[in-house]
Scaffold this motif. Structure first.
Motif, PDB file in Angstrom:
ATOM      1  N   LEU A 161       0.805  -1.219   0.000  1.00 20.43           N
ATOM      2  CA  LEU A 161       0.000   0.000   0.000  1.00 20.43           C
ATOM      3  C   LEU A 161       0.840   1.273   0.000  1.00 20.43           C
ATOM      4  CD1 LEU A 161      -2.794  -0.884   2.608  1.00 20.43           C
ATOM      5  CD2 LEU A 161      -3.057  -0.692   0.140  1.00 20.43           C
ATOM      6  N   SER A 162       2.142   1.145   0.099  1.00 20.34           N
ATOM      7  CA  SER A 162       3.020   2.313   0.201  1.00 20.34           C
ATOM      8  C   SER A 162       2.830   3.241  -1.002  1.00 20.34           C
ATOM      9  CB  SER A 162       4.478   1.869   0.279  1.00 20.34           C
ATOM     10  OG  SER A 162       4.705   1.102   1.454  1.00 20.34           O
ATOM     11  N   GLY A 163       2.652   4.522  -0.695  1.00 26.39           N
ATOM     12  CA  GLY A 163       2.514   5.529  -1.736  1.00 26.39           C
ATOM     13  C   GLY A 163       1.193   5.530  -2.462  1.00 26.39           C
ATOM     14  N   SER A 164       0.191   4.804  -1.950  1.00 28.74           N
ATOM     15  CA  SER A 164      -1.097   4.737  -2.639  1.00 28.74           C
ATOM     16  C   SER A 164      -1.765   6.107  -2.663  1.00 28.74           C
ATOM     17  CB  SER A 164      -2.018   3.734  -1.943  1.00 28.74           C
ATOM     18  OG  SER A 164      -3.315   3.757  -2.506  1.00 28.74           O
ATOM     19  N   THR A 165      -2.288   6.464  -3.829  1.00 25.66           N
ATOM     20  CA  THR A 165      -3.039   7.718  -3.977  1.00 25.66           C
ATOM     21  C   THR A 165      -4.530   7.450  -4.174  1.00 25.66           C
ATOM     22  OG1 THR A 165      -2.593   7.708  -6.355  1.00 25.66           O
ATOM     23  CG2 THR A 165      -1.055   8.928  -4.955  1.00 25.66           C
ATOM     24  N   VAL A 166      -4.931   6.201  -3.916  1.00 15.31           N
ATOM     25  CA  VAL A 166      -6.325   5.799  -4.110  1.00 15.31           C
ATOM     26  C   VAL A 166      -6.998   5.489  -2.775  1.00 15.31           C
ATOM     27  CG1 VAL A 166      -7.858   4.132  -5.214  1.00 15.31           C
ATOM     28  CG2 VAL A 166      -5.787   4.887  -6.390  1.00 15.31           C
ATOM     29  N   ILE A 167      -6.263   4.909  -1.835  1.00 16.36           N
ATOM     30  CA  ILE A 167      -6.840   4.466  -0.571  1.00 16.36           C
ATOM     31  C   ILE A 167      -7.469   5.637   0.177  1.00 16.36           C
ATOM     32  CG2 ILE A 167      -4.694   4.748   0.752  1.00 16.36           C
ATOM     33  CD1 ILE A 167      -7.031   1.761   1.135  1.00 16.36           C
ATOM     34  N   GLU A 168      -8.681   5.411   0.707  1.00 14.60           N
ATOM     35  CA  GLU A 168      -9.407   6.455   1.428  1.00 14.60           C
ATOM     36  C   GLU A 168      -9.622   6.112   2.899  1.00 14.60           C
ATOM     37  OE1 GLU A 168     -13.066   7.118  -0.569  1.00 14.60           O
ATOM     38  OE2 GLU A 168     -12.136   7.860  -2.419  1.00 14.60           O
ATOM     39  N   GLN A 169      -9.690   4.823   3.230  1.00 15.43           N
ATOM     40  CA  GLN A 169      -9.972   4.430   4.605  1.00 15.43           C
ATOM     41  C   GLN A 169      -9.183   3.176   4.954  1.00 15.43           C
ATOM     42  OE1 GLN A 169     -14.062   3.446   5.358  1.00 15.43           O
ATOM     43  NE2 GLN A 169     -13.823   3.386   7.571  1.00 15.43           N
TER      44      GLN A 169
END
Length: 471
Positions: free
Chosen positions: A141-149
């Motif tokens: 998940l590192s650097g994800s620009t999509v994850i919200e929660q």
């Protein structure tokens, strides 16, 4: 020599397939992708991914590559079947069995996230019941620009995080760098809700309250400050979300480090994008599951004793015993019950229906006190006496010479008679036991004497029978 049974042909109705060397480890490789896709439709979303990883070959081939190759070779098929599915906006490990989720390792979580390209697809991640991980499996998940929660509390919906025993090994030092890589780019970052493990939050609360600090707690508190500042910078100005960092008489310890002004279920901001008709939905913090909800998603109510908010039907299930009262009572306050019938009342009804002994912790409701005067709690209605006590405490005060109210003395009188009767019963029982001991000692002496005389127990029985027989 070969057994005759071994030479007999198998009568099994199942088709016997000679497994190749590369298929020996997992016989499902002989099935087509379409069949596996149909099988996977009966599984929950997390189970589909785990199924994909479980039958993946131990080589560099991506999951199902060999299986999917057969389906891709079909020219009439427009698109290859996807066993794990393609819509992975949300992943909740609470959809699989609790025992299975508790056995998942960091490697399992990593393989799941890599298989579905979580950094570019995930919007919500709940690590429900994943109590065996340290956090290194979240690196995809590192650097994800999509994850919200991201919910790291490791408990399911409407579950109290205090019930996780022992404390899970999830590490603050491992997880925080991953979260930092997500929030470092405020322009592209979409993360708007984080729920941390309770152990992290409580240690940070105690550290902030006492003024002392350790290196790990300093790192976590620094991250909370950075994340809170990012949320405030994002706005809106008047109704932004943030992290509860309040310490002191008005700050509840179980809400420290939690996010406010945002619903845990729909992740909508308070008075910003959560309307109810012409107004906006109110938000409430549940003191049991330690999450905030809007009234559109969850119905909450206050405890009739402590007044803290709780989710109705899940986090608070006890009702006031008064028939004309609809107040609810939380688990923490359910201790305020009648010691006889164990019924619970709210704060207002308890004062009308129960009496507490002034000298001990006994509590009886009026009904139980009237039905059991020997042990109940009674109020003296003499003009100059204000005693509210149980009979045991009245008797104790009478023996110590501290009771001068005649009505209170009369209340203690039946207990005196009961104690005398109990003492007499105990005395009679003691005398019976003493007599039995004497008889046993007498029998033992006789047996020893007969043994020295060479008389056996068979001889004694024979002489007893012959003595009883008529001449």
């Amino acid at each position: 020599m070969v057994s005759s049974l071994e030479r007999l042909p198998s009568r099994s109705k199942r088709r016997r397939v000679a497994a190749r060397d590369d298929d020996a480890a997992c016989p499902v490789y002989i099935l087509s992708g379409e069949i596996l896709k149909q099988v996977s439709t009966y599984l929950s979303p997390p189970s589909r991914i785990l199924f994909a990883i479980a039958i993946t070959r131990t080589n560099n081939i991506s999951p199902y590559e060999t299986i999917m190759a057969r389906s891709r070779s079909n020219k009439n098929q427009k698109s290859p079947p996807s066993i794990a599915g393609t819509d992975w906006a949300t992943l909740d490990f609470g959809l699989i069995e609790k025992d299975l989720a508790a056995k998942l390792s960091d490697n399992d979580i990593r393989d799941v996230l890599l298989h579905i390209d979580s950094a570019n697809k995930f919007k919500r991640l709940w690590l429900t019941n994943c109590t065996n991980i340290r956090g290194i499996g979240l690196r995809p998940l590192s650097g994800s620009t999509v994850i919200e929660q991201i919910d790291l509390s490791l408990v399911g919906k409407h579950c109290n995080p205090s019930n996780i025993m022992p404390e899970p090994p999830i590490s603050c030092d491992i997880v925080l760098p991953i979260l930092d890589s997500i929030i470092s780019n405020e322009t592209l970052c979409r993360l708007k809700y984080l729920n941390f493990p309770k152990g992290w939050r409580m240690r940070a609360y105690n550290t902030a309250k006492s003024g002392s600090s350790t290196e790990t707690q300093s790192i976590f508190q620094a991250f909370l400050a950075r994340y809170d500042q990012m949320l405030q910078n994002r706005g809106p100005t008047k109704n932004h979300s943030g992290i509860d960092l309040e310490i002191g008489i008005f700050g509840r310890h179980n809400s420290y480090g939690t996010q406010y002004n945002i619903c845990h279920q729909c992740t909508k901001l308070f008075r910003h994008d959560c309307p109810v008709g012409d107004d906006y939905a109110e938000h409430y913090f549940c003191s049991a599951c330690e999450r905030e909800y809007c009234e559109n998603c969850v119905t909450t109510t206050g405890c009739g004793i402590c007044s803290f908010g709780f989710c109705v039907g899940t986090c608070i299930t006890h009702s006031c015993a008064s028939p004309n009262c609809d107040e609810k009572v939380c688990d923490e306050c359910k201790q305020y019950w009648c010691d006889k019938c164990y019924r619970t009342w709210c704060d207002e009804c308890c004062s009308r229906n129960c009496l507490d002994c002034e000298w001990c912790t006994k509590r009886y409701c009026h009904e139980c006190s009237e039905n059991d005067e020997m042990n109940g709690v009674l109020r003296c209605d003499e003009y100059d006496c204000v005693n509210i006590a149980c009979s045991s405490c009245l008797l104790k005060r009478l023996q110590e010479g501290e009771l001068d109210c005649m009505k209170c003395i009369r209340k203690a009188t039946p207990l005196i008679k009961q104690l005398k009767d109990e003492n007499k019963e105990l005395k009679d029982e003691n005398e019976a036991l003493c007599q039995r001991i004497q008889n046993l000692e007498k029998s033992t002496r006789l047996l020893l004497m007969y043994n020295r005389m060479g008389i056996t127990s068979r001889d004694i029985g024979y002489r007893y029978r012959t003595r009883q027989e008529p001449n």
